[in-house]
Motif scaffolding. Sequence first.
Motif, PDB file in Angstrom:
ATOM      1  N   PRO A  63       1.278  -0.902  -0.031  1.00  0.00           N
ATOM      2  CA  PRO A  63       0.139  -0.216   0.237  1.00  0.00           C
ATOM      3  C   PRO A  63       0.955   1.343  -0.236  1.00  0.00           C
ATOM      4  O   PRO A  63       2.081   1.344   0.579  1.00  0.00           O
ATOM      5  CB  PRO A  63      -0.526  -0.145   0.937  1.00  0.00           C
ATOM      6  N   LEU A  64       0.150   2.623  -0.467  1.00  0.00           N
ATOM      7  CA  LEU A  64       1.167   3.948  -0.062  1.00  0.00           C
ATOM      8  C   LEU A  64       1.899   3.980   0.669  1.00  0.00           C
ATOM      9  O   LEU A  64       0.998   3.904   1.957  1.00  0.00           O
ATOM     10  CB  LEU A  64       0.198   4.730  -0.581  1.00  0.00           C
ATOM     11  N   GLY A  65       3.004   4.597   1.430  1.00  0.00           N
ATOM     12  CA  GLY A  65       3.606   5.227   2.402  1.00  0.00           C
ATOM     13  C   GLY A  65       3.595   3.436   3.768  1.00  0.00           C
ATOM     14  O   GLY A  65       3.882   3.564   4.643  1.00  0.00           O
ATOM     15  N   ASP A  66       3.901   2.494   2.886  1.00  0.00           N
ATOM     16  CA  ASP A  66       3.442   1.132   3.902  1.00  0.00           C
ATOM     17  C   ASP A  66       2.291   1.480   5.590  1.00  0.00           C
ATOM     18  O   ASP A  66       2.303   1.027   6.096  1.00  0.00           O
ATOM     19  CB  ASP A  66       5.054   0.825   4.139  1.00  0.00           C
ATOM     20  N   LEU A  67       1.437   2.266   4.669  1.00  0.00           N
ATOM     21  CA  LEU A  67       0.726   2.837   5.958  1.00  0.00           C
ATOM     22  C   LEU A  67      -0.917   1.107   5.735  1.00  0.00           C
ATOM     23  O   LEU A  67      -1.269   1.280   4.242  1.00  0.00           O
ATOM     24  CB  LEU A  67       0.048   3.879   5.174  1.00  0.00           C
ATOM     25  N   TYR A  68      -1.436   1.003   7.329  1.00  0.00           N
ATOM     26  CA  TYR A  68      -2.311  -0.046   6.627  1.00  0.00           C
ATOM     27  C   TYR A  68      -4.013   1.020   5.841  1.00  0.00           C
ATOM     28  O   TYR A  68      -4.691   0.062   6.103  1.00  0.00           O
ATOM     29  CB  TYR A  68      -2.614  -0.258   8.198  1.00  0.00           C
ATOM     30  N   TYR A  69      -3.663   2.122   6.441  1.00  0.00           N
ATOM     31  CA  TYR A  69      -5.115   3.046   6.242  1.00  0.00           C
ATOM     32  C   TYR A  69      -5.159   2.961   4.846  1.00  0.00           C
ATOM     33  O   TYR A  69      -6.439   3.093   4.241  1.00  0.00           O
ATOM     34  CB  TYR A  69      -5.581   4.155   6.827  1.00  0.00           C
ATOM     35  N   GLU A  70      -4.514   2.460   4.381  1.00  0.00           N
ATOM     36  CA  GLU A  70      -4.044   2.918   2.416  1.00  0.00           C
ATOM     37  C   GLU A  70      -4.058   1.175   1.735  1.00  0.00           C
ATOM     38  O   GLU A  70      -4.725   1.454   0.433  1.00  0.00           O
ATOM     39  CB  GLU A  70      -2.549   3.390   2.116  1.00  0.00           C
TER      40      GLU A  70
ATOM     41  N   TYR B 223      -4.634  -5.893  12.274  1.00  0.00           N
ATOM     42  CA  TYR B 223      -4.188  -6.195  10.828  1.00  0.00           C
ATOM     43  C   TYR B 223      -2.904  -6.711  11.127  1.00  0.00           C
ATOM     44  O   TYR B 223      -2.114  -6.415  12.663  1.00  0.00           O
ATOM     45  CB  TYR B 223      -3.926  -5.077   9.936  1.00  0.00           C
TER      46      TYR B 223
ATOM     47  N   ALA C 169       1.132  -7.635   9.599  1.00  0.00           N
ATOM     48  CA  ALA C 169       1.868  -7.463   8.646  1.00  0.00           C
ATOM     49  C   ALA C 169       2.999  -7.908   8.289  1.00  0.00           C
ATOM     50  O   ALA C 169       3.871  -8.073   9.546  1.00  0.00           O
ATOM     51  CB  ALA C 169       2.277  -5.825   8.225  1.00  0.00           C
TER      52      ALA C 169
END
Lengths: 911, 345
Positions: B109-116, B211, B213
């Motif tokens: 995901p973008l920026g390695d961000l979970y909310y992306e 989550y 990762a």
Amino acid sequence: MRFAPLSPRTVRRPLALRCWVSVLVAIGLASSATDASAQAGDSQQPPAGSGAVPSGGSGAAVVPGQQPAPSPGKPNVQPPQLKQFVPAAYPPAAKDQALEGNVVLQLDIDASGRVTAVTVVNPAGHGFDEAAADAARQFVFEPALRDGKPIPARILYRYSFSLEASKPGQTSQEPGQPVTGPIKNLTGVVRTSTGEVPIVGATVTVRDTTGAERVATTSEDGSWSFVDLPPGKYTVRVQSPGYQPLQVEEQVAGDEVTEVVYRIVAEGALEVVIRGKRPPREVTKRTLEKREIERVPGTAGDALRSIENMPGVARPPPFAGILIVRGSAPEDTEVLIDGTSVPLVYHFGGLSSVVPTELLSKIDFYPGNFSAGYGRVMGGIVDVGLRSPKNDGRYHGMGQVDLIDVRALLEGPVPYARGWTFAAGVRRSWFDTWLKPVLEAAGSSVTAAPVYYDWQVYTETQPTARSRFRIGVYGSDDRLELLSKDTAEVDPVLTGNLRFRTGFYRVFATYENDFTDDLSLYSTTAYGTNRIDVGLGQLYFNLKVHPLTNRTELSYRFNKGATAHLGVDMLWGTTDVRVVAPPIPQDGEPSPGPFATRPPLTAESTDDVYRPAAYLEFELTPYRRFKLVPGLRVDYAKDIERWDVSPRVNGRYVLVEGFPQTTMKGGLGIYQRPPEFQETFPPFGTKGLRSNRSIHYSLGVEQDITRKIDISVEGFYKKLDLLVARGPDASGGYTYNNLGSGYVVGSEMLLRYKPDDRFFGWIAYTLSRSMRREAPDQELHFTTYDQTHVLTALGSYRLGRGWEFGARYRVVSGNPYTPVVGSVYDANAGAYAPIDAAKQFSARFPLFTQLDVRVDKTWKYEDWKLSTYLDIQNVYYAQNVQDYQYNYNYTQKSPVSGLPIIPSIGVRGEF
Amino acid sequence: MMCATSPSLFARLLGGVAAVGLALGLTGCGEEFDPQSKLSTLRVMAVRADNPYPHPGETVQLDMLWYDGKSPVDAQPPLRPPPLGEPRLPPAGESRALRLFWLSGCYNPLGDLYYECFAQLADTFAAAQDDPAALAQYVGFGPSFQVKVPDDLISRRPPQEGRTPYGLSFVFFALCAGEVLPAEPGADGLPFACLDSSGNRLGADDFVFGYFAFYSYDQITNTNPKVDGLLIDGVPVGEGDEPSFSPGSTVDVKVVVDPASVEYNPLALDASGNAQQEMMWAAYYASGGKLDKGSRLVNDATQGFNDDHGVKLDLPSEAGAVEVFAVVHDSRGGVQWVRRTVWVK
């Protein structure tokens, strides 16, 4: 003025001053030199044009008709005698500001007694020089005589401008009037160094060369006099409780009057100028005296912390040593010491500043619209000046201990080095002695207890009367290391070996020279090291920088209405950085979750820094009441390969002259700040960024209310664009850009009671709004530094017998924050990540209020002084909410209050 | 550089983080709150991947450690979904019926961000909504779940200057004491909720959303910490051993970690360019009584192994069983745990 004047130009300087209404006579015969130094009586002849005060003999005013008898075998030389005196016009601006001054002129007198040339030898500025010269050109003398024949001559003439004198530049006797009856041939007044207040009951002692003494006491208007003193040389000593004693040499002629004004200095006086809203090219007037800075409650006598009480400065979080100026981020404000930027202002982020108050001569604070001489920031400037060591031939020192640190200071003449003085200071914290056991009892293993040092050593000389040279070194060091064996519930990365060390030092040299009345130079060069070593567990940031800086300014006055300042502001250096850390979250971004198990970014670099800048600024006074200061600054930054051009203009207009004066002022200018290191340095940042930019607008008015009270009100607006912002990208990191924008708008008010012998105080109020967006299509939101209302009221009152009581009350809007509305479990770290509300900074902490009080007691002895203080912060234990803390899954929260009641006590000895 | 003229924002923030961590580590985060170590609600304590750094193309087995503090007898009732149409009745005993499901399909995901991940998941499921077989690879039920790492997970990510190429996979899970159904976003903004039998939204005591990762590298590997057991009052307590203690007594609890399982992290180099050791910490949980600390440092990157990583457990005054858990994490996503039962008699 950027630095302490080289010579006493005005009587408002905080130095012991004197002025006498008398004529200094030195004869330099124009035609022949061999016997030119011979003079009637036993007076010595100073070199022509030197401005030196002649000693001995009839060095004061010469009364017509009393010609000294010629010495047999030697030429009979008689000095010129003033026949037609022309009073000088008192400069209106100086008069309005209650300024006085002495101007020493060199007069060339031809054989007919006319003045053919006038040269200002010792200027006083403020229009005094021009007025004195204009008047002197109209003087008519009886020419000097040599064996009865008129000859040209050159004399020194001191023109004194005094608001108390009946007429400036005039002796108490009209020329030609005979002297009858007892003569008060030595008389004067004693005032404070600020110039406003006469000293009542001061003791004035005159001692002749045989040791015989006479004593007088000043009356209610500070005046004193001695009658019929035999002619000769006298040592005059002025003493008054609470003031430094003054000792001077005076030459008295038997039947002449010598009139003097002595200004004595309060104990340890220091003038600190806070220029709140004015362009730096103007001197007046927002002045904080050392007494004010040392006595403001809640600041522990720290000069830099006193800035937090000025309008336009927001309240920082507890123990956060940051300056939030007009809604700008802390990195938008720069602090300089003697014109050299320093990386750290406070120890451990806020305990005390790195330079002790005792060594400061000034603090120039510019909250905005500052001179083109400053750059690379968009917020404010704090320019701190080190004072000159005391130069009275004696050694002085100070020692102080309080709850946090101990400090010592020594200054005086350099042994075996005539003309050189030195100052040396050192400070060390000592709370590590009791904090270490506390930390260990809490379960930490303390490797290095928190400790800080700072030191300053410098020496100074005046190669000429108009120049000064200073060289020295100063530095600071903070360190702490402990092993935390407990992990934090919010993020297990917050554990392990915590190591923290920051420090810097500078070796510096400063040279100043007023070559002529029109041309002056200031230059300061510094070299040193900045070091930051911060680590927690596997994460660390190690930075070492070796900056070489130079600030040089050449000033030239074309005429009364135009002065130019041309300068350079250079920065070179090498940097060595190693970092292992995750990407840093920015204000307003959603929480990315715990860092505990995210692979850190690693970067290592050795690079050169090169950021030169040049500027040109004019001070234009097209007519008396209007002053305009346009300037242009050009910066280059090698790291981003960009040029920044910053035009600026400030102006002042005196709407109503005289007292009470009304002054309008305003400014407009561009201010730019290059990106931060982590914003351009891969893998953390993005190359190719431009500088952040801000356009400052300000408009205000200053109004005298009484002689002691004035008020200033100013509105400001800062348009922000090209702000560095970022967004997540597909590579897993962030891409930075210059798409951010915003604004800061507000107004400031300062109502001030100027210090007198009893009381000082002020009320400062700021109303402001600070907004920002990260991209054009995003909504504006508050910044984390927004504080809508900031009200500070403080004062201090001398109760007498060495007691002083002060209080400070603050009311500040709570900072905005983004509420947490839920959480998500990060199974890698075993901790929860908060989910923030969709609208950033949509809530605000409650109003902050706090009352601080301070009590001082001083005992004065003959040769030294002992003082102690008790400073209590948050007297009524206001439990101001600074933040919220949450349980492990963010389902419960409780307020985190600020400081409890914090007492601080200190003891100081000075000699 | 700006760091030559003013404090680096980076260093200030890291210092600030350190200061916060120091303060939190010393004082605890809200003494008035129930600590994380207290298992009185529905809780997820860990997710373990059998291979914390799987290579592209490999399949990862995920196992969850969870506990329902509101089910006093059996902490791990069956979590298989009932046949469609049959009512969900709790199994025998007093435990609650729980639903646990997994959701994969978020990569890089973008920026390695979970909310992306949410936008990416929405696209993935929109594309697969007509193909149940395609959907099935992304969804799972029960305490275990298998995920296959895409073959091109690393290669399809744009390279980042100065960083070792890697891929990142996110797996979401929800543990619910009811039914997880699409719903109007609540305050947290999530488009689904855990609803009870009456359709009421259940809160954090009965619903855990989270989550896990895992990173994939071409060359870099990672193994889970090695846990050799649990000591209570210095005595090893084996699996099936259920020692007894008197009510209200205090016992020392310490997980036994093999120091040799501490690995070196090639992505975190020290100032000399050598790989630092992993950070390792142990989180303790108990279903009764009170632990004096919730989480302890086991290994520091610079100071090494910390043998003083135990805690004290104040046992309850009421008789009964107390479940004790110790979860050992390393700073690269490796997890291992141990669970023991003690009795208060």
